[in-house]
Structures are given as C-alpha cells and as structure tokens.
Design a protein around this motif. Structure first.
Motif, PDB file in Angstrom:
ATOM      1  N   PRO A 190       0.921  -0.925   0.102  1.00 39.49           N
ATOM      2  CA  PRO A 190       0.097  -0.249  -0.136  1.00 39.49           C
ATOM      3  C   PRO A 190       0.621   1.438  -0.058  1.00 39.49           C
ATOM      4  O   PRO A 190       1.617   1.523   0.709  1.00 39.49           O
ATOM      5  CB  PRO A 190      -1.305  -0.652   0.807  1.00 39.49           C
ATOM      6  CG  PRO A 190      -0.278  -1.398   2.047  1.00 39.49           C
ATOM      7  CD  PRO A 190       0.958  -1.979   1.210  1.00 39.49           C
ATOM      8  N   ARG A 191       0.369   2.137  -0.874  1.00 41.65           N
ATOM      9  CA  ARG A 191       1.342   3.791  -0.458  1.00 41.65           C
ATOM     10  C   ARG A 191       1.090   4.091   0.197  1.00 41.65           C
ATOM     11  O   ARG A 191      -0.188   4.572   0.866  1.00 41.65           O
ATOM     12  CB  ARG A 191       0.936   4.123  -1.704  1.00 41.65           C
ATOM     13  CG  ARG A 191       1.272   2.958  -3.800  1.00 41.65           C
ATOM     14  CD  ARG A 191       1.170   3.676  -4.340  1.00 41.65           C
ATOM     15  NE  ARG A 191       1.499   4.969  -4.519  1.00 41.65           N
ATOM     16  CZ  ARG A 191       1.750   5.622  -6.229  1.00 41.65           C
ATOM     17  NH1 ARG A 191       0.604   5.778  -7.095  1.00 41.65           N
ATOM     18  NH2 ARG A 191       3.293   5.999  -6.131  1.00 41.65           N
ATOM     19  N   ARG A 192       0.971   5.150   0.611  1.00 37.83           N
ATOM     20  CA  ARG A 192       1.334   6.105   2.151  1.00 37.83           C
ATOM     21  C   ARG A 192       0.898   7.332   0.736  1.00 37.83           C
ATOM     22  O   ARG A 192       1.849   8.131   0.337  1.00 37.83           O
ATOM     23  CB  ARG A 192       2.817   5.857   2.485  1.00 37.83           C
ATOM     24  CG  ARG A 192       2.432   5.053   3.592  1.00 37.83           C
ATOM     25  CD  ARG A 192       3.779   5.622   4.841  1.00 37.83           C
ATOM     26  NE  ARG A 192       3.247   5.197   6.091  1.00 37.83           N
ATOM     27  CZ  ARG A 192       4.203   5.743   6.914  1.00 37.83           C
ATOM     28  NH1 ARG A 192       5.366   5.790   7.150  1.00 37.83           N
ATOM     29  NH2 ARG A 192       3.820   5.886   8.073  1.00 37.83           N
ATOM     30  N   VAL A 193       0.186   7.888   1.240  1.00 37.29           N
ATOM     31  CA  VAL A 193      -0.123   9.663   1.073  1.00 37.29           C
ATOM     32  C   VAL A 193      -0.032  10.544   2.231  1.00 37.29           C
ATOM     33  O   VAL A 193      -0.327  10.591   3.055  1.00 37.29           O
ATOM     34  CB  VAL A 193      -2.090   9.870   0.497  1.00 37.29           C
ATOM     35  CG1 VAL A 193      -2.333  10.407   0.199  1.00 37.29           C
ATOM     36  CG2 VAL A 193      -2.341   8.419  -0.362  1.00 37.29           C
ATOM     37  N   LEU A 194       0.639  11.601   1.355  1.00 40.25           N
ATOM     38  CA  LEU A 194       1.233  12.076   2.471  1.00 40.25           C
ATOM     39  C   LEU A 194       0.102  13.507   2.213  1.00 40.25           C
ATOM     40  O   LEU A 194      -0.320  14.476   1.231  1.00 40.25           O
ATOM     41  CB  LEU A 194       2.544  12.904   2.114  1.00 40.25           C
ATOM     42  CG  LEU A 194       3.812  11.376   2.675  1.00 40.25           C
ATOM     43  CD1 LEU A 194       4.882  11.784   1.803  1.00 40.25           C
ATOM     44  CD2 LEU A 194       3.738  11.149   3.598  1.00 40.25           C
ATOM     45  N   LEU A 195      -0.477  13.720   3.123  1.00 42.62           N
ATOM     46  CA  LEU A 195      -1.422  14.777   3.799  1.00 42.62           C
ATOM     47  C   LEU A 195      -0.196  16.718   4.174  1.00 42.62           C
ATOM     48  O   LEU A 195       0.277  16.626   4.386  1.00 42.62           O
ATOM     49  CB  LEU A 195      -2.219  14.758   4.726  1.00 42.62           C
ATOM     50  CG  LEU A 195      -3.321  12.944   4.279  1.00 42.62           C
ATOM     51  CD1 LEU A 195      -3.975  13.317   5.606  1.00 42.62           C
ATOM     52  CD2 LEU A 195      -4.195  13.726   2.687  1.00 42.62           C
ATOM     53  N   PRO A 196      -0.963  17.388   3.074  1.00 45.62           N
ATOM     54  CA  PRO A 196      -0.368  18.845   3.600  1.00 45.62           C
ATOM     55  C   PRO A 196      -0.122  19.020   5.206  1.00 45.62           C
ATOM     56  O   PRO A 196      -1.134  18.710   5.816  1.00 45.62           O
ATOM     57  CB  PRO A 196      -0.761  19.625   3.339  1.00 45.62           C
ATOM     58  CG  PRO A 196      -2.495  18.672   2.301  1.00 45.62           C
ATOM     59  CD  PRO A 196      -2.424  17.604   2.059  1.00 45.62           C
ATOM     60  N   ARG A 197       0.566  19.516   5.584  1.00 42.56           N
ATOM     61  CA  ARG A 197       0.558  20.210   7.527  1.00 42.56           C
ATOM     62  C   ARG A 197       0.553  21.466   6.887  1.00 42.56           C
ATOM     63  O   ARG A 197       0.392  22.424   6.895  1.00 42.56           O
ATOM     64  CB  ARG A 197       1.324  19.469   8.245  1.00 42.56           C
ATOM     65  CG  ARG A 197       1.752  17.614   7.559  1.00 42.56           C
ATOM     66  CD  ARG A 197       3.201  17.453   8.901  1.00 42.56           C
ATOM     67  NE  ARG A 197       2.929  15.962   9.492  1.00 42.56           N
ATOM     68  CZ  ARG A 197       3.454  15.400  10.125  1.00 42.56           C
ATOM     69  NH1 ARG A 197       4.328  16.208  10.506  1.00 42.56           N
ATOM     70  NH2 ARG A 197       3.939  13.867   9.654  1.00 42.56           N
ATOM     71  N   ALA A 198      -0.249  21.347   8.211  1.00 39.91           N
ATOM     72  CA  ALA A 198      -0.587  22.875   9.067  1.00 39.91           C
ATOM     73  C   ALA A 198       0.350  23.748   9.114  1.00 39.91           C
ATOM     74  O   ALA A 198       1.745  23.053   9.719  1.00 39.91           O
ATOM     75  CB  ALA A 198      -1.467  23.151  10.152  1.00 39.91           C
ATOM     76  N   PRO A 199       1.494  24.874   8.987  1.00 39.20           N
ATOM     77  CA  PRO A 199       2.172  25.759   9.420  1.00 39.20           C
ATOM     78  C   PRO A 199       2.828  25.505  11.384  1.00 39.20           C
ATOM     79  O   PRO A 199       2.048  25.811  11.683  1.00 39.20           O
ATOM     80  CB  PRO A 199       2.429  26.983   8.410  1.00 39.20           C
ATOM     81  CG  PRO A 199       1.091  26.875   7.676  1.00 39.20           C
ATOM     82  CD  PRO A 199       0.221  26.182   8.047  1.00 39.20           C
ATOM     83  N   ARG A 200       3.623  25.853  10.939  1.00 36.51           N
ATOM     84  CA  ARG A 200       3.955  25.973  12.405  1.00 36.51           C
ATOM     85  C   ARG A 200       3.736  26.719  13.063  1.00 36.51           C
ATOM     86  O   ARG A 200       3.189  26.918  14.509  1.00 36.51           O
ATOM     87  CB  ARG A 200       5.605  25.518  12.676  1.00 36.51           C
ATOM     88  CG  ARG A 200       5.861  23.700  12.251  1.00 36.51           C
ATOM     89  CD  ARG A 200       7.257  23.869  12.498  1.00 36.51           C
ATOM     90  NE  ARG A 200       8.200  22.533  11.837  1.00 36.51           N
ATOM     91  CZ  ARG A 200       8.400  21.353  13.022  1.00 36.51           C
ATOM     92  NH1 ARG A 200       7.990  21.674  13.974  1.00 36.51           N
ATOM     93  NH2 ARG A 200       8.879  20.344  12.425  1.00 36.51           N
ATOM     94  N   GLU A 201       3.395  27.679  12.442  1.00 39.00           N
ATOM     95  CA  GLU A 201       3.026  29.211  13.207  1.00 39.00           C
ATOM     96  C   GLU A 201       1.762  28.992  13.139  1.00 39.00           C
ATOM     97  O   GLU A 201       1.426  29.533  14.346  1.00 39.00           O
ATOM     98  CB  GLU A 201       3.335  29.787  12.123  1.00 39.00           C
ATOM     99  CG  GLU A 201       4.822  30.597  12.310  1.00 39.00           C
ATOM    100  CD  GLU A 201       5.472  30.034  10.834  1.00 39.00           C
ATOM    101  OE1 GLU A 201       4.612  29.581  10.155  1.00 39.00           O
ATOM    102  OE2 GLU A 201       6.716  29.467  10.756  1.00 39.00           O
ATOM    103  N   LEU A 202       0.861  28.865  12.729  1.00 41.97           N
ATOM    104  CA  LEU A 202      -0.540  28.513  12.506  1.00 41.97           C
ATOM    105  C   LEU A 202      -0.587  27.030  14.470  1.00 41.97           C
ATOM    106  O   LEU A 202      -1.832  27.207  14.898  1.00 41.97           O
ATOM    107  CB  LEU A 202      -1.196  26.941  11.285  1.00 41.97           C
ATOM    108  CG  LEU A 202      -2.322  27.357  11.402  1.00 41.97           C
ATOM    109  CD1 LEU A 202      -3.119  29.084  11.657  1.00 41.97           C
ATOM    110  CD2 LEU A 202      -3.063  26.803  10.171  1.00 41.97           C
TER     111      LEU A 202
END
Length: 95
Positions: free
Chosen positions: A1-13
């Motif tokens: 199975p392939r891993r889907v990388l989801l975008p993460r929120a910026p550290r500041e937020l």
C-alpha cells in the motif's frame, strides 16, 4: 500500500492554535457549529421523510412531516451551537 502524504499546517499556525487565541477558538466553534447544524438538518429531513413515506400517502402530509424533521434538526443544531459558544465565552472569561 502506498502512503499518501497530507499537507500539514504551518508551525506558526499550530503554535497559535495551541496558545488558544480567542479568534481561533471562535472560528473553530463557528466551523463546527455550521457543520453540525447542516448534518442535523440533513438527518432530520431524511428521518422525517422516511417516516412520512411509511405513514402518509398525501404529498402535503409527507412534506409537512419532512419539514417538521428539518425544523427539529435545525433546532438541535442551534441549541448545541449556543451551548458551545457559551463554553467558549466562559473559557475566555476565566482567563
């Protein structure tokens, strides 16, 4: 199975979300309230429509029962939103 990388929120937020800025809490509360109310509206309409199809033959009676279900759903959503905003207000007053 392939891993889907989801975008993460910026550290500041993420850092501001953890600090508990009132603006972010109110925005999150609004988001959850709108989502919750729409969900309850849909469930109420579907539930009322299902009951109407089972119990009534006339279009007017079916529409009335489905409308009643929608009204109950909106009322439940409004009540829960009111309670959530009261909790946010109490938390802000406690600080």
């Amino acid at each position: 199975p392939r891993r889907v990388l989801l975008p993460r929120a910026p550290r500041e937020l993420m850092a501001t979300a953890k600090t508990g800025l009132p603006e972010l809490k109110v925005a999150e509360t609004w988001d959850s309230c709108i989502e919750n109310t729409i969900r309850k509206l849909a469930y109420g309409t579907l539930g009322g429509g299902l009951i109407a199809v089972i119990l009534f033959r006339g279009v007017a009676a079916r529409s009335a029962v489905a409308g009643l279900g929608a009204g109950v759903g909106i009322g439940m959503g409004y009540t829960e939103c009111k309670h959530e905003f009261e909790l946010v207000d109490k938390a802000a007053a406690a600080k």
